[in-house]
Structures are given as C-alpha cells and as structure tokens.
Design a protein around this motif. Sequence first.
Motif, PDB file in Angstrom:
ATOM      1  N   ALA A 103       0.855  -1.182   0.000  1.00 27.66           N
ATOM      2  CA  ALA A 103       0.000   0.000   0.000  1.00 27.66           C
ATOM      3  C   ALA A 103       0.888   1.228   0.000  1.00 27.66           C
ATOM      4  O   ALA A 103       2.052   1.161   0.410  1.00 27.66           O
ATOM      5  CB  ALA A 103      -0.909   0.013   1.228  1.00 27.66           C
ATOM      6  N   ASP A 104       0.333   2.299  -0.475  1.00 29.75           N
ATOM      7  CA  ASP A 104       1.076   3.539  -0.358  1.00 29.75           C
ATOM      8  C   ASP A 104       0.122   4.638   0.063  1.00 29.75           C
ATOM      9  O   ASP A 104      -1.091   4.548  -0.145  1.00 29.75           O
ATOM     10  CB  ASP A 104       1.771   3.899  -1.678  1.00 29.75           C
ATOM     11  N   ASP A 105       0.682   5.627   0.678  1.00 29.09           N
ATOM     12  CA  ASP A 105      -0.050   6.865   0.902  1.00 29.09           C
ATOM     13  C   ASP A 105       0.859   7.948   0.366  1.00 29.09           C
ATOM     14  O   ASP A 105       2.040   8.018   0.739  1.00 29.09           O
ATOM     15  CB  ASP A 105      -0.370   7.088   2.380  1.00 29.09           C
ATOM     16  N   SER A 106       0.349   8.717  -0.537  1.00 28.51           N
ATOM     17  CA  SER A 106       1.185   9.699  -1.198  1.00 28.51           C
ATOM     18  C   SER A 106       0.422  10.995  -1.386  1.00 28.51           C
ATOM     19  O   SER A 106      -0.810  11.030  -1.306  1.00 28.51           O
ATOM     20  CB  SER A 106       1.671   9.168  -2.552  1.00 28.51           C
ATOM     21  N   GLY A 107       1.172  12.034  -1.634  1.00 29.78           N
ATOM     22  CA  GLY A 107       0.528  13.319  -1.810  1.00 29.78           C
ATOM     23  C   GLY A 107       1.525  14.396  -2.163  1.00 29.78           C
ATOM     24  O   GLY A 107       2.728  14.142  -2.305  1.00 29.78           O
ATOM     25  N   LEU A 108       1.010  15.583  -2.296  1.00 28.13           N
ATOM     26  CA  LEU A 108       1.797  16.742  -2.684  1.00 28.13           C
ATOM     27  C   LEU A 108       2.015  17.637  -1.474  1.00 28.13           C
ATOM     28  O   LEU A 108       1.058  17.990  -0.779  1.00 28.13           O
ATOM     29  CB  LEU A 108       1.057  17.515  -3.778  1.00 28.13           C
ATOM     30  N   ALA A 109       3.256  18.002  -1.240  1.00 26.48           N
ATOM     31  CA  ALA A 109       3.589  18.907  -0.133  1.00 26.48           C
ATOM     32  C   ALA A 109       4.112  20.217  -0.726  1.00 26.48           C
ATOM     33  O   ALA A 109       5.131  20.222  -1.422  1.00 26.48           O
ATOM     34  CB  ALA A 109       4.640  18.282   0.770  1.00 26.48           C
ATOM     35  N   VAL A 110       3.402  21.302  -0.476  1.00 32.25           N
ATOM     36  CA  VAL A 110       3.751  22.613  -1.027  1.00 32.25           C
ATOM     37  C   VAL A 110       4.381  23.460   0.067  1.00 32.25           C
ATOM     38  O   VAL A 110       3.792  23.648   1.137  1.00 32.25           O
ATOM     39  CB  VAL A 110       2.500  23.314  -1.595  1.00 32.25           C
ATOM     40  N   ASP A 111       5.560  23.993  -0.214  1.00 40.33           N
ATOM     41  CA  ASP A 111       6.314  24.713   0.819  1.00 40.33           C
ATOM     42  C   ASP A 111       5.529  25.872   1.417  1.00 40.33           C
ATOM     43  O   ASP A 111       5.425  26.002   2.651  1.00 40.33           O
ATOM     44  CB  ASP A 111       7.633  25.227   0.235  1.00 40.33           C
ATOM     45  N   VAL A 112       4.967  26.744   0.569  1.00 40.16           N
ATOM     46  CA  VAL A 112       4.309  27.942   1.111  1.00 40.16           C
ATOM     47  C   VAL A 112       2.970  27.620   1.772  1.00 40.16           C
ATOM     48  O   VAL A 112       2.402  28.478   2.449  1.00 40.16           O
ATOM     49  CB  VAL A 112       4.089  29.023   0.032  1.00 40.16           C
ATOM     50  N   LEU A 113       2.488  26.399   1.603  1.00 39.92           N
ATOM     51  CA  LEU A 113       1.269  25.970   2.289  1.00 39.92           C
ATOM     52  C   LEU A 113       1.599  25.137   3.520  1.00 39.92           C
ATOM     53  O   LEU A 113       0.732  24.437   4.052  1.00 39.92           O
ATOM     54  CB  LEU A 113       0.368  25.168   1.332  1.00 39.92           C
ATOM     55  N   GLY A 114       2.834  25.228   3.967  1.00 44.66           N
ATOM     56  CA  GLY A 114       3.231  24.517   5.177  1.00 44.66           C
ATOM     57  C   GLY A 114       3.234  23.005   5.026  1.00 44.66           C
ATOM     58  O   GLY A 114       3.061  22.279   6.005  1.00 44.66           O
ATOM     59  N   GLY A 115       3.448  22.512   3.806  1.00 43.75           N
ATOM     60  CA  GLY A 115       3.450  21.076   3.569  1.00 43.75           C
ATOM     61  C   GLY A 115       2.110  20.516   3.137  1.00 43.75           C
ATOM     62  O   GLY A 115       1.991  19.317   2.860  1.00 43.75           O
ATOM     63  N   SER A 116       1.086  21.343   3.088  1.00 44.09           N
ATOM     64  CA  SER A 116      -0.226  20.911   2.593  1.00 44.09           C
ATOM     65  C   SER A 116      -0.208  20.893   1.055  1.00 44.09           C
ATOM     66  O   SER A 116       0.625  21.566   0.436  1.00 44.09           O
ATOM     67  CB  SER A 116      -1.315  21.871   3.082  1.00 44.09           C
ATOM     68  N   PRO A 117      -1.121  20.141   0.435  1.00 46.46           N
ATOM     69  CA  PRO A 117      -2.176  19.302   0.986  1.00 46.46           C
ATOM     70  C   PRO A 117      -1.703  18.082   1.780  1.00 46.46           C
ATOM     71  O   PRO A 117      -2.449  17.543   2.572  1.00 46.46           O
ATOM     72  CB  PRO A 117      -2.958  18.851  -0.253  1.00 46.46           C
ATOM     73  N   GLY A 118      -0.482  17.609   1.546  1.00 49.59           N
ATOM     74  CA  GLY A 118       0.058  16.505   2.328  1.00 49.59           C
ATOM     75  C   GLY A 118      -0.798  15.259   2.270  1.00 49.59           C
ATOM     76  O   GLY A 118      -1.251  14.846   1.200  1.00 49.59           O
ATOM     77  N   PHE A 119      -1.030  14.643   3.440  1.00 49.00           N
ATOM     78  CA  PHE A 119      -1.792  13.399   3.464  1.00 49.00           C
ATOM     79  C   PHE A 119      -3.274  13.608   3.110  1.00 49.00           C
ATOM     80  O   PHE A 119      -4.012  12.642   2.937  1.00 49.00           O
ATOM     81  CB  PHE A 119      -1.657  12.693   4.820  1.00 49.00           C
ATOM     82  N   LEU A 120      -3.683  14.861   2.970  1.00 44.35           N
ATOM     83  CA  LEU A 120      -5.056  15.170   2.545  1.00 44.35           C
ATOM     84  C   LEU A 120      -5.153  15.416   1.042  1.00 44.35           C
ATOM     85  O   LEU A 120      -6.205  15.835   0.554  1.00 44.35           O
ATOM     86  CB  LEU A 120      -5.571  16.402   3.291  1.00 44.35           C
ATOM     87  N   SER A 121      -4.102  15.138   0.299  1.00 41.57           N
ATOM     88  CA  SER A 121      -4.044  15.505  -1.117  1.00 41.57           C
ATOM     89  C   SER A 121      -5.211  14.959  -1.928  1.00 41.57           C
ATOM     90  O   SER A 121      -5.783  15.673  -2.762  1.00 41.57           O
ATOM     91  CB  SER A 121      -2.725  15.022  -1.737  1.00 41.57           C
ATOM     92  N   ALA A 122      -5.580  13.711  -1.723  1.00 45.49           N
ATOM     93  CA  ALA A 122      -6.628  13.092  -2.544  1.00 45.49           C
ATOM     94  C   ALA A 122      -8.001  13.689  -2.274  1.00 45.49           C
ATOM     95  O   ALA A 122      -8.904  13.561  -3.108  1.00 45.49           O
ATOM     96  CB  ALA A 122      -6.659  11.578  -2.319  1.00 45.49           C
ATOM     97  N   ARG A 123      -8.173  14.324  -1.122  1.00 44.22           N
ATOM     98  CA  ARG A 123      -9.485  14.897  -0.776  1.00 44.22           C
ATOM     99  C   ARG A 123      -9.365  16.374  -0.404  1.00 44.22           C
ATOM    100  O   ARG A 123     -10.144  16.888   0.397  1.00 44.22           O
ATOM    101  CB  ARG A 123     -10.113  14.094   0.361  1.00 44.22           C
ATOM    102  N   TRP A 124      -8.419  17.046  -1.024  1.00 42.41           N
ATOM    103  CA  TRP A 124      -8.145  18.441  -0.691  1.00 42.41           C
ATOM    104  C   TRP A 124      -9.352  19.332  -0.942  1.00 42.41           C
ATOM    105  O   TRP A 124      -9.616  20.278  -0.206  1.00 42.41           O
ATOM    106  CB  TRP A 124      -6.947  18.934  -1.502  1.00 42.41           C
ATOM    107  N   SER A 125     -10.122  19.026  -1.982  1.00 43.70           N
ATOM    108  CA  SER A 125     -11.290  19.839  -2.313  1.00 43.70           C
ATOM    109  C   SER A 125     -12.529  19.408  -1.537  1.00 43.70           C
ATOM    110  O   SER A 125     -13.592  20.031  -1.671  1.00 43.70           O
ATOM    111  CB  SER A 125     -11.583  19.745  -3.815  1.00 43.70           C
ATOM    112  N   GLY A 126     -12.415  18.335  -0.765  1.00 49.34           N
ATOM    113  CA  GLY A 126     -13.554  17.839  -0.005  1.00 49.34           C
ATOM    114  C   GLY A 126     -14.201  16.606  -0.587  1.00 49.34           C
ATOM    115  O   GLY A 126     -15.026  15.970   0.061  1.00 49.34           O
TER     116      GLY A 126
END
Length: 209
Positions: free
Chosen positions: A75-98
């Motif tokens: 299994a993997d958990d992956s996502g995008l970490a954006v510097d100016v967003l403090g590492g977000s979306p991070g582990f919430l990447s797949a559901r960032w929009s809700g």
Amino acid sequence: MPAGARVIIASHNQGKLRELQRILAEMIPGFEETMLVSAAGLELPDVVEDQVTFEGNALLKARTVAAATGLVAVADDSGLAVDVLGGSPGFLSARWSGRHGDDEANNDLLLAQMGDIPAEHRAARFVCAAALVAPDGTEVIERGEMPGRLLTERRGTNGFGYDPLFVPEDQPAGQARSAAELSSEEKDAISHRGKAFRAIAGDLARLLA
C-alpha cells in the motif's frame, strides 16, 4: 481472487496499479504484472485513513488487506507537499477539495490557493510512503520524494492527480516538462512512488521466492 495473484495493492486507483506493476516487473526477476492485483472489486473491510502521516496510513491499509486476504499486501499513501502551504495538501491531497479522488476539483483549488504566489516561491514535492505487510508478520515501510515546482496552469494529459501542475526537478538540462508530459517510463524513473517501491522490492522478492 484472480488466478495467479500473489500480491495485492490496497488501492482502487488503476493509475497506481499500472505504475507499480511496471516497477515490480522491472525490479524483480520473474515477476509478472498479473501477479499484482488491485483491491478494487474485492470484498474487503473498509479502511478509514485516520492517521496523520503518510507512513501511518500506508501501514494501516497494508495491514488490513493482508489480514483479510492472506496475501502479501502493499500500500502507499502519497501526496503533494507545497512549501508555502506549510506542507499541505500533504496526506489530505486526494481529498483536498472535499471530495475524495476528484482530481479536477483538487487541481482547481490548488491553483486558486497559489494564484498570487511568484515563481520563486512555488517549490513543492511529491511524497510517497510505501508499506509492505505479509501474513507472517513481516512489515516494511519506505519513503520516496520527488522535488519540483508548481505551474500556474495545467500541462499534459498523462498521469493523474496533481501531475499536470507539477514540474519535477530531476530532468535533463533545458527541459521543464510537467509530470503529465512525461512518458510512463520517464516518470517511473524519478517518481516518489517509484523510489519508495523500488526500496521495498528486495523485501518483496524474498517473500515471493
């Protein structure tokens, strides 16, 4: 369970399945792509990804699927970490929009959030934690990262997720293609997921021997 299956990936994402099939077939002698199957369509317990780290969620998914199927699970958990967003979306990447897995909505929201951010502050990285769990109790977890920067508009039609907005750092001089403009082989060679799963390929090979 499909005939010949020996490893199950705890994901319904067909993009992830195909990517991992290619990586393991390249890394493990004698490994055929049909030996790795997706959890999609199988009657398995629902996994609530309630951990707050990539590693925690990956391990949770792999443990659940290994226990339910009696097979080696990855299994993997992956996502995008954006510097100016403090590492977000991070582990919430797949559901960032809700809405989980809505790539278009996730990309739209990220573009809106980054609208006024100048090029020099658009650094980001893809992160992947890959977990391997076997019925004998073996557990391995590895992490891979792909650094780069964010675009101001989508480019390319390959890949999935945030790929059209992300330019990987590791490209030949003079090139600045998005991850969605790379071929599957080019992306596999530098991707966060490729790095993480290549790191556990040796452990998987020993389990399948």
